[in-house]
Design an enzyme around this catalytic site. Structure first.
Site, PDB file in Angstrom:
ATOM      1  N   CYS A 111       0.812  -1.220   0.000  1.00 42.83           N
ATOM      2  CA  CYS A 111       0.000   0.000   0.000  1.00 42.83           C
ATOM      3  C   CYS A 111       0.847   1.273   0.000  1.00 42.83           C
ATOM      4  O   CYS A 111       0.350   2.351  -0.307  1.00 42.83           O
ATOM      5  CB  CYS A 111      -0.953   0.001   1.190  1.00 42.83           C
ATOM      6  SG  CYS A 111      -2.033  -1.431   1.209  1.00 42.83           S
ATOM      7  N   HIS A 257      -2.743   7.141   3.334  1.00 44.23           N
ATOM      8  CA  HIS A 257      -3.250   5.867   2.828  1.00 44.23           C
ATOM      9  C   HIS A 257      -4.638   5.635   3.424  1.00 44.23           C
ATOM     10  O   HIS A 257      -4.867   5.842   4.611  1.00 44.23           O
ATOM     11  CB  HIS A 257      -2.307   4.729   3.198  1.00 44.23           C
ATOM     12  CG  HIS A 257      -2.846   3.390   2.829  1.00 44.23           C
ATOM     13  ND1 HIS A 257      -3.407   3.137   1.592  1.00 44.23           N
ATOM     14  CD2 HIS A 257      -2.940   2.234   3.531  1.00 44.23           C
ATOM     15  CE1 HIS A 257      -3.802   1.878   1.551  1.00 44.23           C
ATOM     16  NE2 HIS A 257      -3.538   1.307   2.717  1.00 44.23           N
ATOM     17  N   ASN A 287     -10.067   0.379   0.815  1.00 43.78           N
ATOM     18  CA  ASN A 287      -8.609   0.402   0.732  1.00 43.78           C
ATOM     19  C   ASN A 287      -8.189  -0.194  -0.615  1.00 43.78           C
ATOM     20  O   ASN A 287      -8.309  -1.390  -0.833  1.00 43.78           O
ATOM     21  CB  ASN A 287      -8.049  -0.423   1.899  1.00 43.78           C
ATOM     22  CG  ASN A 287      -6.532  -0.524   1.873  1.00 43.78           C
ATOM     23  OD1 ASN A 287      -5.885  -0.169   0.891  1.00 43.78           O
ATOM     24  ND2 ASN A 287      -5.966  -1.023   2.961  1.00 43.78           N
TER      25      ASN A 287
HETATM   26  N1  COA Z   1     -18.521  -7.703  10.759  1.00 44.80           N
HETATM   27  C1  COA Z   1     -18.950  -7.951  12.012  1.00 44.80           C
HETATM   28  N2  COA Z   1     -18.121  -8.329  12.992  1.00 44.80           N
HETATM   29  C2  COA Z   1     -16.815  -8.459  12.693  1.00 44.80           C
HETATM   30  C3  COA Z   1     -16.305  -8.204  11.399  1.00 44.80           C
HETATM   31  C4  COA Z   1     -17.233  -7.822  10.418  1.00 44.80           C
HETATM   32  N3  COA Z   1     -16.854  -7.566   9.153  1.00 44.80           N
HETATM   33  N4  COA Z   1     -14.978  -8.403  11.416  1.00 44.80           N
HETATM   34  C5  COA Z   1     -14.654  -8.765  12.660  1.00 44.80           C
HETATM   35  N5  COA Z   1     -15.762  -8.813  13.438  1.00 44.80           N
HETATM   36  C6  COA Z   1     -15.880  -9.157  14.845  1.00 44.80           C
HETATM   37  C7  COA Z   1     -14.717  -9.993  15.336  1.00 44.80           C
HETATM   38  O1  COA Z   1     -14.938 -11.363  15.021  1.00 44.80           O
HETATM   39  C8  COA Z   1     -14.769  -9.730  16.807  1.00 44.80           C
HETATM   40  O2  COA Z   1     -15.793 -10.520  17.378  1.00 44.80           O
HETATM   41  P1  COA Z   1     -15.565 -11.232  18.808  1.00 44.80           P
HETATM   42  O3  COA Z   1     -15.346 -10.094  19.761  1.00 44.80           O
HETATM   43  O4  COA Z   1     -16.820 -11.958  18.988  1.00 44.80           O
HETATM   44  O5  COA Z   1     -14.349 -12.083  18.629  1.00 44.80           O
HETATM   45  C9  COA Z   1     -15.228  -8.277  16.896  1.00 44.80           C
HETATM   46  O6  COA Z   1     -15.834  -7.983  15.644  1.00 44.80           O
HETATM   47  C10 COA Z   1     -14.101  -7.315  17.148  1.00 44.80           C
HETATM   48  O7  COA Z   1     -13.063  -7.635  16.249  1.00 44.80           O
HETATM   49  P2  COA Z   1     -11.731  -6.848  16.249  1.00 44.80           P
HETATM   50  O8  COA Z   1     -10.770  -7.531  15.333  1.00 44.80           O
HETATM   51  O9  COA Z   1     -11.323  -6.575  17.665  1.00 44.80           O
HETATM   52  O10 COA Z   1     -12.216  -5.494  15.596  1.00 44.80           O
HETATM   53  P3  COA Z   1     -11.418  -4.179  15.424  1.00 44.80           P
HETATM   54  O11 COA Z   1     -12.109  -3.081  16.108  1.00 44.80           O
HETATM   55  O12 COA Z   1      -9.948  -4.379  15.720  1.00 44.80           O
HETATM   56  O13 COA Z   1     -11.538  -3.927  13.872  1.00 44.80           O
HETATM   57  C11 COA Z   1     -10.352  -4.142  11.811  1.00 44.80           C
HETATM   58  C12 COA Z   1     -11.033  -4.868  12.960  1.00 44.80           C
HETATM   59  C13 COA Z   1      -9.822  -5.171  10.817  1.00 44.80           C
HETATM   60  C14 COA Z   1     -11.369  -3.240  11.135  1.00 44.80           C
HETATM   61  C15 COA Z   1      -9.192  -3.273  12.381  1.00 44.80           C
HETATM   62  O14 COA Z   1      -8.385  -4.062  13.220  1.00 44.80           O
HETATM   63  C16 COA Z   1      -8.327  -2.683  11.304  1.00 44.80           C
HETATM   64  O15 COA Z   1      -8.753  -1.832  10.539  1.00 44.80           O
HETATM   65  N6  COA Z   1      -7.023  -3.055  11.238  1.00 44.80           N
HETATM   66  C17 COA Z   1      -6.130  -2.581  10.207  1.00 44.80           C
HETATM   67  C18 COA Z   1      -6.316  -3.374   8.952  1.00 44.80           C
HETATM   68  C19 COA Z   1      -5.737  -2.690   7.730  1.00 44.80           C
HETATM   69  O16 COA Z   1      -5.774  -1.504   7.610  1.00 44.80           O
HETATM   70  N7  COA Z   1      -5.227  -3.490   6.791  1.00 44.80           N
HETATM   71  C20 COA Z   1      -4.663  -3.027   5.573  1.00 44.80           C
HETATM   72  C21 COA Z   1      -3.409  -2.300   5.806  1.00 44.80           C
HETATM   73  S1  COA Z   1      -2.708  -1.665   4.340  1.00 44.80           S
END
Ligand code: COA
Length: 330
Positions: A111, A257, A287
């Site tokens: 990215c 980004h 993204n």
């Molecule tokens: N819909 C509903 N629930 C979801 C979900 C979705 N699409 N994706 C995950 N969950 C759930 C998880 O299973 C978890 O459930 P649990 O508590 O029962 O286990 C809960 O939501 C919380 O998950 P968590 O991973 O703690 O969420 P988060 O607040 O960290 O958000 C991301 C997850 C992926 C959105 C976040 O971590 C993120 O943006 N990370 C960076 C990723 C990124 O930018 N990648 C590309 C980089 S170039």
């Protein structure tokens, strides 16, 4: 010495996936995706190969720049989602755009690719003054590498391309590029089957599920990437700004980004810069990996937000884990 961005172009597939569309095949909902990421919908390539999107964006950039493609001395294509192992996307785009006198190569910094490629372009322009123009094309089809059963990652990404034609200039410019390979295990897609002993002992301390992870599918530890990203964005700016002694108050627009609105908000807070100085497009693009910064920049130019003479900070992060920032005058 810096660069002048002469013209920009974009190509975004017509097919769009809304948050609601995902509820047909994974357990999720619009509210979760909106509040956790800021994404509402994202374009998804249908029949379009990655190179085709790059070609369309590049042709528009060449047209807006008002140049003859035969005068382009170098084509750099950034992609983590190439259609071929070889030839490079850059060679295909070089041919398709009529850049008959250009060298061509791909650059994969995930990215952060556009930031890396723009900086490489500047260095070519500086060290070989026979090169008049460089075409940087950022093209991505993340959808082809997504695991659509993994709700934590598949909702984040979109497809698209954006390109820029740049030339040598004496405008303000600074850059800083970085990588922390120890975090490679947090965001990866395997490309080839390797001998079992290597898969069991993967490179760079990869996760224990490396051996079982399917080829060509993105694997992500969202929390670790999130933590990295909120540090990497301000750091990218500070490293580049520190080299030329400017501060966040000198910047008219930050173009980060586009991964998650909460990452951008946290970065803004850490930098002490107001959110209304940050260009965001992730609500409608998601993204798009290396295409995200040039798509955001191009859209801001089209809307008349970014204007000639303004100072911009392009700040990125991505798989690698890579990061990087460029400060330039538009
Ligand atoms: N819909 C509903 N629930 C979801 C979900 C979705 N699409 N994706 C995950 N969950 C759930 C998880 O299973 C978890 O459930 P649990 O508590 O029962 O286990 C809960 O939501 C919380 O998950 P968590 O991973 O703690 O969420 P988060 O607040 O960290 O958000 C991301 C997850 C992926 C959105 C976040 O971590 C993120 O943006 N990370 C960076 C990723 C990124 O930018 N990648 C590309 C980089 S170039």
């Amino acid at each position: 010495m810096g660069i002048n961005i002469l013209g920009m172009g974009k190509y975004v597939p017509e097919q769009v996936l809304t948050n609601d569309d995902f509820t047909r095949f994974i357990e999720t909902n619009d509210e979760w995706i909106r509040t956790r990421t800021g994404i509402v919908s994202r374009p998804m390539a249908g029949w379009e190969p990655t190179w085709y999107m790059g070609k369309k964006a590049s042709l528009e950039a060449i047209e807006k720049a008002g140049i003859d493609p035969a005068e382009i001395g170098l084509v750099i294509s950034t992609t983590a989602t190439a259609d071929f192992h070889t030839p490079s996307m850059a060679s295909v785009i070089q041919y398709e755009t009529g850049a008959v006198n250009a060298g061509a190569f791909d650059l994969n910094a995930a990215c952060t690719g556009f930031v890396y490629a723009l900086d490489v372009a500047r260095r070519f322009l500086e060290t070989d003054r026979t090169i008049k123009y460089v075409l940087v094309s950022a093209n991505e089809s993340l959808s082809r590498f997504l695991d659509f059963t993994d709700r934590g990652s598949c909702i984040l990404f979109g497809d698209g391309a954006a390109a820029a034609v740049v030339e040598y200039s004496d405008k303000l410019y600074s850059s800083a590029l970085g990588s922390d390979g120890s975090g490679g295990k947090y965001l990866y897609a395997r490309a080839m089957q390797v001998a079992p002993e290597i898969a069991q002992d993967p490179p760079a301390d990869f996760t224990s599920d490396f051996e079982d992870s399917p080829l060509h599918k993105l694997r992500q530890n969202g929390k670790e990437v999130y933590k990295f990203a909120t540090q990497a964005l301000p750091k990218s700016f500070e490293l580049a700004a520190g080299k030329i002694g400017i501060t966040k108050d000198d910047i008219d627009w930050f173009i980060p980004h586009q991964a998650n609105i909460r990452i951008i908000e946290t970065a803004a807070k850490k930098l002490g810069a107001p959110m209304d100085k940050f260009i965001t497009t992730l609500d409608h693009y998601g993204n798009t990996s290396s295409a995200s910064i040039p798509l955001a920049l191009g859209e801001a130019i089209e809307k008349g937000l970014v204007q000639r003479g303004q100072k911009l900070a392009l700040i990125g992060f991505g798989s690698g884990l890579t990061y990087g920032g460029i400060i330039l005058e538009y």
